[in-house]
Design a protein around this motif. Structure first.
Motif, PDB file in Angstrom:
ATOM      1  N   ASN A  38     -15.565 -55.766  57.118  1.00 50.22           N
ATOM      2  CA  ASN A  38     -14.644 -54.701  57.507  1.00 50.22           C
ATOM      3  C   ASN A  38     -13.586 -55.225  58.477  1.00 50.22           C
ATOM      4  OD1 ASN A  38     -16.034 -52.864  55.970  1.00 50.22           O
ATOM      5  ND2 ASN A  38     -17.128 -51.934  57.688  1.00 50.22           N
ATOM      6  N   ASN A 337      -8.063 -41.136  62.514  1.00 52.97           N
ATOM      7  CA  ASN A 337      -9.195 -41.198  61.596  1.00 52.97           C
ATOM      8  C   ASN A 337      -9.848 -42.566  61.767  1.00 52.97           C
ATOM      9  OD1 ASN A 337     -10.968 -41.495  59.421  1.00 52.97           O
ATOM     10  ND2 ASN A 337      -9.654 -40.357  58.008  1.00 52.97           N
ATOM     11  N   THR A 339     -12.733 -43.750  60.901  1.00 51.89           N
ATOM     12  CA  THR A 339     -13.380 -44.302  59.705  1.00 51.89           C
ATOM     13  C   THR A 339     -12.371 -45.032  58.828  1.00 51.89           C
ATOM     14  OG1 THR A 339     -15.031 -42.539  59.716  1.00 51.89           O
ATOM     15  CG2 THR A 339     -14.740 -43.762  57.663  1.00 51.89           C
ATOM     16  N   GLY A 343     -13.369 -48.788  58.954  1.00 52.81           N
ATOM     17  CA  GLY A 343     -14.366 -48.871  57.887  1.00 52.81           C
ATOM     18  C   GLY A 343     -13.828 -49.389  56.571  1.00 52.81           C
ATOM     19  N   SER A 456     -18.375 -47.097  66.692  1.00 51.90           N
ATOM     20  CA  SER A 456     -18.028 -47.631  65.387  1.00 51.90           C
ATOM     21  C   SER A 456     -19.116 -48.586  64.953  1.00 51.90           C
ATOM     22  CB  SER A 456     -16.684 -48.363  65.466  1.00 51.90           C
ATOM     23  OG  SER A 456     -16.375 -48.959  64.242  1.00 51.90           O
TER      24      SER A 456
END
Length: 482
Positions: A38, A337, A339, A343, A456
């Motif tokens: 990631n 956001n 994510t 991510g 996270s």
């Protein structure tokens, strides 16, 4: 029935456990978690309380010398939602274990400058050959030695705004590449993991792209040249007030840096005219227009200094008060956001750097000489044998979480029970979604005052002294004791 000996052993094991953020790598255009693949976006602040006057190595004082101060600031940064700090002036003779461990515990990375304003601790921008000496390199290697063992050390800056006009752009670029090479060779030989090394540039558009091209190009056919910068950063203040992607010329930056072979980010941003700042650049910087090219940035700066860029006022007695800019930045961070930011799988990992040749330099007068100085023999000894410190830097357990100093919100209300929340292994801090401090009453308990930060999750990376598996076993054993 468990014996007292076993109870004590289990307690000692928990006390010695140190959880760690996942160490990151620079791959192509992204910072990457090597276990998950990631990408990572920097949401950071510049951290140098007291400015240059806060750096007094002769008295054992620098920005990461006092654990109580770092605990206070880490708690406020955790509430704010940042995941990184940039620290400019540090002494390798000072033990930074407490502060590094506190920032690690709350999921915050450290970006470390190896230079300082003191004589002998940086390159002379107009006559770099007079300062590129064994003693200077010994000092830069010592800074690496002081921080390489901390998993939350994200990178080292080999220079900051050393090139600030065409005169300096003509003479110093080869020396910046030389220092970058020397630092990278030291890291490669003495660190257990790769740690990126790069440059923080002034956002002078006349030669910004020339600086970038000069530092990222390769002199070898297979891009194995150790003088290539691993990252490139810029101190950008072009977005002022209620600006826009085009008005601020952010669109030009994105277009110019598209196709980069190294991570690029703002090492400083946050124009303070007009004040208070509204930080409308935040959702753009972390939005779809910019994240494919840039890897976030660091707001200038955490503490209020003479230049009036602060988020927090720090008083001489150690107490602190949040400023309106803190509240506004927190509001902007809470719109993100996370994510989508953290991510997503990294891409562009195999981009080939340009060849070092005069055609990549466009501005007349900027150096197109890619022959860099050889390291001096005396300095090569330091690379070969390493620099010895009086201590062995390491993470240590964070046993105190409650802040001892008085901290007030921007409306003057005291924050009761302010503390940090120690994150689980492999987690980094993210915006919590908490309302800004000026919007209501103060918190009333240590659990709520830490803002219950959203972490996270970066699965796969190990801790320094104990894995989550070990923690699970300990937890089960303690449960059995009850």
């Amino acid at each position: 029935m468990f014996t007292n000996t076993l109870r004590l052993a289990l307690a000692a094991l928990c006390a010695s456990t140190v959880l760690a953020v996942p160490s990151l790598e620079a791959r192509g255009a992204d910072f990457v978690n090597p276990k998950t693949g990631n990408r990572f976006q920097i949401l950071g602040v510049a951290y140098q309380p007291g400015g240059e006057s806060g750096y007094k190595p002769e008295s054992g004082v620098d920005a990461l010398a006092d654990g109580e101060v770092c605990l206070r600031d880490a708690a406020l940064m955790q509430r704010l939602g940042i995941n990184a700090i940039r620290v400019y002036n540090l002494s390798p003779e000072i033990n930074h274990d407490a502060c590094a461990s506190i920032f690690n515990a709350v999921g915050i990375y450290m970006l470390i400058d190896v230079n300082s304003p003191k004589i002998g601790e940086s390159l002379h921008r107009e006559e770099p050959w007079t300062t590129y000496t064994p003693s200077y390199l010994n000092r830069t290697f010592a800074v690496v030695e002081a921080f390489k063992n901390y998993p939350n050390t994200l990178l080292f800056f080999s220079g900051n705004e050393v090139i600030n006009d065409l005169k300096t752009g003509d003479v110093i670029p080869p020396y910046i590449r030389a220092v970058t090479r020397d630092l990278k060779n030291y890291v490669a030989k003495h660190s257990t993991r790769p740690i990126p090394v790069g440059y923080s540039a002034a956002d002078v558009r006349e030669f910004l792209i020339d600086t970038w091209n000069y530092l990222r190009c390769t002199t070898t056919a297979d891009a194995s040249d150790p003088s290539i910068a691993d990252i490139f950063a810029l101190n950008s203040y072009s977005w002022c007030g209620d600006s826009s992607f085009k008005t601020s010329s952010y669109d030009t930056l994105v277009a110019d840096f598209k196709g980069t072979n190294v991570p690029i980010f703002f090492s400083e941003y946050g124009c303070n005219e007009p004040t208070p700042r509204i930080f409308t650049e935040v959702p753009v910087l972390y939005g779809p227009l910019m994240t494919p090219v840039l890897s976030g940035g660091l707001v200038y700066e955490y503490s209020q200094e003479k230049s009036n860029y602060g988020l927090v006022t720090i008083n001489t007695d150690g107490s602190a008060k949040l400023l309106a800019d803190y509240d506004t930045l927190q509001k902007q961070y809470n719109t993100l956001n996370v994510t989508a930011l953290q991510g997503v799988k990294a891409v562009n990992s195999t981009i080939t750097p340009p060849k070092c040749q005069s055609s990549i330099i466009k501005e007349k007068g900027f150096s197109n000489n890619f022959t860099i100085p050889a390291i001096l023999k005396e300095a090569q000894v330091f690379v070969d044998n390493g620099v010895k410190l009086s201590y062995t830097p390491k993470l240590i357990p964070v046993t105190t979480t409650k802040v001892s100093q008085v901290v007030k919100q921007s409306d003057g209300t005291t924050i009761e029970g302010l503390s940090i929340t120690v994150l689980a292994d492999d987690e980094s801090n993210t915006p919590s979604g908490q309302k800004p401090s000026s919007s209501g009453s103060s918190t009333s308990s240590s659990s709520s005052s830490a803002a219950s930060p959203t972490a996270s999750k970066k699965s796969g990376a190990g801790s320094v002294q104990a894995s989550m598996g070990a923690l699970t076993v300990v937890g089960l054993l303690f449960a059995a004791l009850l």
